[in-house]
Design an enzyme around this catalytic site. Sequence first.
Site, short mmCIF file in Angstrom:
data_model
loop_
_atom_site.label_atom_id
_atom_site.label_comp_id
_atom_site.label_asym_id
_atom_site.label_seq_id
_atom_site.Cartn_x
_atom_site.Cartn_y
_atom_site.Cartn_z
N LYS A 121 0.83 -1.21 0.00
CA LYS A 121 0.00 0.00 0.00
C LYS A 121 0.86 1.25 0.00
O LYS A 121 0.68 2.14 -0.84
CB LYS A 121 -0.94 0.01 1.22
N ASP B 192 -6.57 0.62 1.14
CA ASP B 192 -6.74 0.94 2.56
C ASP B 192 -8.17 0.57 2.96
O ASP B 192 -8.88 -0.10 2.22
CB ASP B 192 -6.42 2.41 2.83
#
Length: 211
Positions: A121, A140
């Site tokens: 991420k 997320d």
Amino acid sequence: MKKKERASEIYARLAKRYPSPKPALTWATPWELLVATALSAQCTDERVNKVTPVFFERWPEIEDAANAEVTDIEEVVRSTGFFRNKAKNIKAAALRVMTEYDGTVPQTMAELITLGGVARKTASIVLSNAFGVNEGIAVDTHVKRLAFRMGLTTKTDPIPIEKDLMPLYPREQWGDINHYLVFYGREVCPARKPKCDICELNDICPKKGVK
């Protein structure tokens, strides 16, 4: 509507809503974005944006962070939560950048994820926004929630969700779709009370009203 058609329509509608997507985090260099993104885990962007000016005033360069005491970093980042782990990871990342990458933040996924505390991420966010390189879609909590509600995935873990999303969008859209889903998740489709009555995607949402 097929999944890929729905994905394309989501992108088109949110692109009109957010014509200039960019991170809510404040940053000026790839290293600053990496640190800010690391601090944003389980923390609001607003809080991170209050901490990072203090951090970079004290340790303006990567080398400064590499030479800093972990306990000093802990004190500065304490308010972002999980501060001990974040401080340890930031110092470790800085040390590796200095020793393995000649003091320059690397520009590939494979290299970035070798840095302390940097998973896919964070690496995707840094690559897309700092370097204009798309190697993945940052997943997320907002992306995870909206991807499920919009029927783009049935998975629950970030990496399988990312694998489901990537074929639905051209590579050049991977960075923007992250921004779109994050912004829309915050403004219109939050976890507890999705605002389905004003949602611009309501007519194509297969799980409208799902919490």
